[in-house]
Design a protein around this motif. Structure first.
Motif, PDB file in Angstrom:
ATOM      1  N   PRO A 133      55.382  26.290  38.687  1.00  0.00           N
ATOM      2  CA  PRO A 133      56.841  27.125  39.046  1.00  0.00           C
ATOM      3  C   PRO A 133      57.083  28.651  38.772  1.00  0.00           C
ATOM      4  O   PRO A 133      57.339  29.308  39.412  1.00  0.00           O
ATOM      5  CB  PRO A 133      57.749  26.235  37.968  1.00  0.00           C
ATOM      6  CG  PRO A 133      56.923  24.956  37.864  1.00  0.00           C
ATOM      7  CD  PRO A 133      55.946  25.376  37.677  1.00  0.00           C
ATOM      8  N   ALA A 134      56.403  29.041  37.552  1.00  0.00           N
ATOM      9  CA  ALA A 134      56.331  30.360  37.416  1.00  0.00           C
ATOM     10  C   ALA A 134      55.464  31.089  38.204  1.00  0.00           C
ATOM     11  O   ALA A 134      55.823  32.375  38.456  1.00  0.00           O
ATOM     12  CB  ALA A 134      56.084  30.561  35.798  1.00  0.00           C
ATOM     13  N   ALA A 135      54.324  30.530  38.518  1.00  0.00           N
ATOM     14  CA  ALA A 135      53.353  31.239  39.476  1.00  0.00           C
ATOM     15  C   ALA A 135      54.155  31.291  40.904  1.00  0.00           C
ATOM     16  O   ALA A 135      53.725  32.262  41.558  1.00  0.00           O
ATOM     17  CB  ALA A 135      52.018  30.526  39.601  1.00  0.00           C
ATOM     18  N   MET A 136      54.862  30.418  41.407  1.00  0.00           N
ATOM     19  CA  MET A 136      55.540  30.368  42.726  1.00  0.00           C
ATOM     20  C   MET A 136      56.582  31.543  42.717  1.00  0.00           C
ATOM     21  O   MET A 136      56.594  32.236  43.606  1.00  0.00           O
ATOM     22  CB  MET A 136      56.224  29.064  42.839  1.00  0.00           C
ATOM     23  CG  MET A 136      55.084  27.996  43.275  1.00  0.00           C
ATOM     24  SD  MET A 136      56.094  26.244  43.147  1.00  0.00           S
ATOM     25  CE  MET A 136      57.226  26.593  44.426  1.00  0.00           C
ATOM     26  N   VAL A 137      57.298  31.608  41.558  1.00  0.00           N
ATOM     27  CA  VAL A 137      58.162  32.830  41.317  1.00  0.00           C
ATOM     28  C   VAL A 137      57.474  34.135  41.377  1.00  0.00           C
ATOM     29  O   VAL A 137      57.801  35.192  42.233  1.00  0.00           O
ATOM     30  CB  VAL A 137      58.954  32.651  40.083  1.00  0.00           C
ATOM     31  CG1 VAL A 137      60.104  33.763  39.940  1.00  0.00           C
ATOM     32  CG2 VAL A 137      60.034  31.210  40.174  1.00  0.00           C
TER      33      VAL A 137
END
Length: 482
Positions: A133-137
């Protein structure tokens, strides 16, 4: 001479290493030799995707075209993945994210499409894990700047490699005055030379549609800004932050938690008994108050109480481990709040029976059910001594899964069918405001309003829900002999 281990950024920017002056040897920097080819390949892929976007979107309403374009972006990004990178799992994620758009193009479906595409690309480049999720953001945050930055870097590199920066300035110094003078002379001589004037008139009659050019420029620019970071993602490696010591809220200690649970259960018990007597056992209400008013006044406050109950349970969890005797009180607290959610649902149902179903009331019912399920998860997490991350992950999965399923449900049709079944209590004005998704039910009931009939202008804006509604309307017209 070969230098091993040269940083990729230096290998890409150090263009002067490739100069071969006086027959000297060429210096190769690690894998930098293939970087230019990969960059040119991504540039060509971007151009093809822009052409495809123009074909799919320019002058056409969105629909199936959104899903096709997302799949095309992922397919092109997969062509530049590292050897051995996963493909099947990310592809299934992208397809799952595109299905809501195939069903019906709406804002929530578009969010799932974007999330599925980002998740597929991140998974493909860094593998699955807790940091996805953090990488997607992080990848989404690169969208506004990655395209202009890459374009500026490529332009500066091209000028440096060709040495045309100083040549362009010299050309302007040499030709600015002569060309400007020629243009002025042509303008002045046009009145005296009819042949030259005829040529100029012919040129002026060629007037392209500036509006079309501007719209296409905006479309291509927007697509380029969005697509380029997905084709050339930055290293999606996230550093783990050091865990801070557990924060404790002021005022919470073993004694205060014990007293709070006792008092909270007593107060909530009064409300639970009243709800059981009035809502479930059919008890009488105060004079002048109807069941609809009673339901309307209590539904949302009870829901807020349940949310606060879950927050208090998480905050009080550390002291439950120190004092196991508090666990039954916490179980009673959470159980009463689950019963409050059910009572709020019943209140809402009574209000709907009296005044009809709306989008807001239907969404509120779904939210109440989610809160009740979240409270059950909270109790199970506390009882099994699970980490807060366990609860957050499952609560998020429950919420996202519910929203995903909602994209496949025609709520407009459900609302229209329920309100039409109420007969005299139906609100014809609200029924007419439901839009094209309720067209089949409204036509069948012969509701007197101007209906928005769903129309499909081609394969680009095709949607499964619109197709079903159109088939239903055609069947009704055929049955009526129209």
């Amino acid at each position: 001479m070969v230098i091993r281990g040269l940083p990729r950024g230096l290998a890409r920017d150090a263009w002067w290493f490739g100069a071969d002056e006086g027959g000297g040897g060429t210096l190769r920097a690690g894998d930098g030799a293939g970087e230019g080819g990969a960059g040119r390949g991504r540039g060509l892929a971007l151009l093809l995707l822009l052409l495809l976007g123009d074909l799919l979107f320019f002058g056409h309403p969105p629909g199936l075209s959104l899903a096709l374009y997302a799949v095309a972006i992922f397919a092109v990004a997969a062509a530049f993945r590292r050897p051995g990178a996963p493909l099947l799992g990310p592809a299934l994620v992208v397809i799952a994210g595109a299905l809501p758009v195939v069903e019906y193009a709406q804002f929530l479906a578009l969010l799932f499409l974007v999330a599925g595409l980002l998740a597929g690309i991140v998974w493909m480049h860094r593998g699955p894990g807790a940091g996805m999720p953090a990488a997607m953001v992080a990848l989404l945050g690169r969208v506004p700047t990655a395209g202009p930055r890459a374009l500026g870097t490529a332009w500066q590199g091209a000028l440096r490699r060709s040495g045309k920066g100083s040549a362009a300035r010299a050309w302007l110094r040499a030709w600015a005055v002569p060309l400007g003078g020629v243009l002025i002379l042509i303008t002045l001589l046009a009145d005296a030379n009819p042949i030259l004037a005829g040529w100029l008139d012919g040129l002026l009659r060629f007037q392209p549609d500036l509006g079309v050019i501007l719209r296409r420029t905006l479309l291509w620019s927007g697509l380029g800004l969005i697509v380029w970071p997905l084709l050339d993602p930055a290293p999606l490696v996230l550093t783990e932050k050091a865990r801070s010591p557990r924060a404790q809220l002021p005022g919470l200690n073993p004694q205060s938690v014990s007293l709070a649970l006792v008092l909270f259960n007593l107060v909530l018990g009064v409300q639970t008994v009243l709800d059981l007597a009035i809502l479930w056992a059919g008890g009488s209400l105060p004079d002048g108050m109807s069941h609809a008013e009673y339901a309307h006044r209590g539904a949302y406050p009870l829901l807020a109480t349940a949310l606060l109950a879950g927050a208090f349970a998480l905050a009080a969890r550390p002291w439950l481990e120190e004092r196991p005797a508090l666990m039954p009180l916490m179980a009673l607290w959470l159980g009463q709040n689950v019963l409050l959610c059910l009572s709020a649902l019943l209140r809402l149902w009574l209000y709907v029976e009296a005044f009809g179903l709306t989008y807001l009331r239907l969404y509120a019912a779904i939210w109440m059910a989610l809160v009740a399920a979240g409270l059950v998860l909270t109790f199970w997490q506390i009882r099994q001594r699970r980490a807060n991350s366990w609860l957050i992950l499952r609560a998020a999965a429950l919420g996202v899964g519910t929203l995903y399923l909602c994209t496949f449900i025609n709520f407009g049709s459900l609302i229209a069918a329920h309100n039409l079944a109420q007969g005299a209590n139906r609100d014809s004005f609200y029924l007419c405001e439901l839009g094209e998704t309720a067209a089949a039910e409204l036509v069948y009931a012969d509701v007197p309003c101007a209906l928005d009939i769903p129309e499909t202008y081609g394969w680009r804006d095709w949607g499964f829900r619109k197709w079903r509604i159109s088939r239903s309307l055609q069947a009704q017209r055929y049955g009526a002999g129209l």
